[in-house]
Design an enzyme around this catalytic site. Sequence first.
Site, PDB file in Angstrom:
ATOM      1  N   LYS A 178       0.844  -1.191   0.000  1.00  0.00           N
ATOM      2  CA  LYS A 178       0.000   0.000   0.000  1.00  0.00           C
ATOM      3  C   LYS A 178       0.885   1.249   0.000  1.00  0.00           C
ATOM      4  O   LYS A 178       1.541   1.559   0.997  1.00  0.00           O
ATOM      5  CB  LYS A 178      -0.921   0.056   1.218  1.00  0.00           C
ATOM      6  CG  LYS A 178      -2.000   1.147   1.074  1.00  0.00           C
ATOM      7  CD  LYS A 178      -2.611   1.544   2.401  1.00  0.00           C
ATOM      8  CE  LYS A 178      -1.847   2.645   3.083  1.00  0.00           C
ATOM      9  NZ  LYS A 178      -1.884   3.944   2.351  1.00  0.00           N
ATOM     10  N   GLY A 231       7.424   4.892   8.091  1.00  0.00           N
ATOM     11  CA  GLY A 231       6.630   6.085   8.325  1.00  0.00           C
ATOM     12  C   GLY A 231       6.893   6.642   9.710  1.00  0.00           C
ATOM     13  O   GLY A 231       7.959   6.422  10.299  1.00  0.00           O
ATOM     14  N   GLU A 234       4.584   7.455  15.461  1.00  0.00           N
ATOM     15  CA  GLU A 234       3.222   7.369  15.967  1.00  0.00           C
ATOM     16  C   GLU A 234       2.432   6.267  15.261  1.00  0.00           C
ATOM     17  O   GLU A 234       1.779   5.435  15.903  1.00  0.00           O
ATOM     18  CB  GLU A 234       2.509   8.711  15.801  1.00  0.00           C
ATOM     19  CG  GLU A 234       1.069   8.713  16.287  1.00  0.00           C
ATOM     20  CD  GLU A 234       0.352  10.039  16.052  1.00  0.00           C
ATOM     21  OE1 GLU A 234      -0.795  10.172  16.505  1.00  0.00           O
ATOM     22  OE2 GLU A 234       0.943  10.934  15.411  1.00  0.00           O
ATOM     23  N   GLY A 236       3.771   3.837  13.545  1.00  0.00           N
ATOM     24  CA  GLY A 236       4.475   2.586  13.803  1.00  0.00           C
ATOM     25  C   GLY A 236       3.994   1.906  15.075  1.00  0.00           C
ATOM     26  O   GLY A 236       3.887   0.672  15.134  1.00  0.00           O
ATOM     27  N   CYS A 287      13.517  10.721   6.529  1.00  0.00           N
ATOM     28  CA  CYS A 287      13.439  10.282   7.926  1.00  0.00           C
ATOM     29  C   CYS A 287      14.763  10.409   8.654  1.00  0.00           C
ATOM     30  O   CYS A 287      14.788  10.665   9.859  1.00  0.00           O
ATOM     31  CB  CYS A 287      12.931   8.841   7.992  1.00  0.00           C
ATOM     32  SG  CYS A 287      13.855   7.695   6.956  1.00  0.00           S
ATOM     33  N   GLU A 390      10.179  15.590  15.224  1.00  0.00           N
ATOM     34  CA  GLU A 390      10.445  15.480  13.787  1.00  0.00           C
ATOM     35  C   GLU A 390       9.523  16.430  13.019  1.00  0.00           C
ATOM     36  O   GLU A 390       8.301  16.320  13.092  1.00  0.00           O
ATOM     37  CB  GLU A 390      10.222  14.041  13.322  1.00  0.00           C
ATOM     38  CG  GLU A 390      10.654  13.799  11.886  1.00  0.00           C
ATOM     39  CD  GLU A 390      10.528  12.349  11.483  1.00  0.00           C
ATOM     40  OE1 GLU A 390      11.413  11.863  10.760  1.00  0.00           O
ATOM     41  OE2 GLU A 390       9.552  11.693  11.889  1.00  0.00           O
TER      42      GLU A 390
END
Length: 502
Positions: A178, A231, A234, A236, A287, A390
């Site tokens: 996805k 990603g 949060e 995760g 990231c 972040e």
Amino acid sequence: MADYQLFIDGAFTDAASGETFATYNPGTGQKLADLPKAGRDDAIRAIEAARKAFDEGPWPKMSGAERAAKLRRIVELINQHSAELAELEALDSGGTILKAQMADVPGAVSAFEWFARMAEERPDRVDLEGSPFPVSQNYIRYEPIGVCTGIIPWNFPLIMAAWKIAPALAAGNTSVLKPASLTSLSALKLAQIIAEADLPPGVVNILAGPGGTVGEELASNPLVDKTAFTGSTEVGRRIMQLASGTVKAVTLELGGKSANIVLDDADLDLAAAGVLWGTFFHGGQVCESGTRALVQRGIYDEFISLLVEKANNIVVGDQMEMTTNIGPLVSRGQVETVERYVKLGRDEVGEPLCGGGAPDNLPDHLDKGAFYRPTIFADVDNKAKIAQEEIFGPVLCVIPFDTDDEAVAIANDSIYGLAGGVQSGNIERAEAVAARMRTGTVWINDYHLISPERPFGGYKQSGIGRELGTQGYDIYRQVKHVHINPETSGRDNHFHYGVLGV
């Protein structure tokens, strides 16, 4: 622009609901395409197709060399469609066309090539030393895990798709991917390429749709054996919760707030360029970006001047122009996030030395674009929110330090541990600093260089497991120990049975 469909069980299809959603060029605000909006029913259908392809199909039973040949066929097709893929990636994500041509497409190619090599070279069986008590033969079998789902972010959609699909396939698994809703075009184009490669139906399935329905199904469905997510930390955490219901394997590559340490023996001009590259590449939407620059106090003032001078020369503009250094951020929503943090920085630290808003010299056709100038805050306390959270945008926090020990302490004072850098003229000193940084990657006198041959992942709340390298292949395989006690060896070789008196 061409029509795009979901790819399920070897066929292209619209969403079961018939719903669509639009994707936009973040540089102009213009609509690029309407895409099928997958829902939970589509996700379940894709998972069931992948399950059947694994349980009944030929893919997991093929030799590593046979699977490698299919992956190399995908490489050939990516190269044939490289210009289209690069254009889609730049238009949809806001990354520059130069990045798409020089990094994104080649990065996807190299991932498929590396894991094709792994399929050929990594053994499926390793013999162990025999045991004398009792006399026996022992070996390890490496087997595919099963159905593997991948959920990827919007910043590097093509590379991330390759990172999830290639190792899963190479190891004999089936896959459901996805992409992020903001940037689904290149992944859906990759589906068309994979269809040309003539893999068995159900081995690869690609769905565009919202994380709240499709993503949650991919992480929680009991027919799925492994989920890999890239990603935010949060999200995760949510993936871990969903996967825990069936105790499925997870690989998580999450957020970061990486420190790039500049020691006082560094080449200042080169180090300044490295800090800016480490922060502002792809508008800071990376990231592992080095968004905290830790600068030794003896060189601090001179280094700050160099940073600002060079940052003011960075060209922000149309991502489709080869002379552009930074294109738009991925969306107006991301600009609003950056603006909130810059306002917070003004409150916490003071006025930024440069940037702090949109460029004021953009041509008319970009007036609705999601642009933001490189922004530098100096004299930042590492406890400030802009130094701890972040931002995922072009914002650099410069933090002074006195000693190497203090630099390490500041670098490690974070919930994250994805990456970091050390800029120094003394490699031995730099390695000593790097050894104490609690991060998954440290670049010395460089930044952002990631290769499929080298493992990538984080410490602490930056993730679980590693992608790429041999580790990123083996994490897609189960480990089975087989013990053989020869039946002909007689009762003496089964002396332990006597514990039960039998």
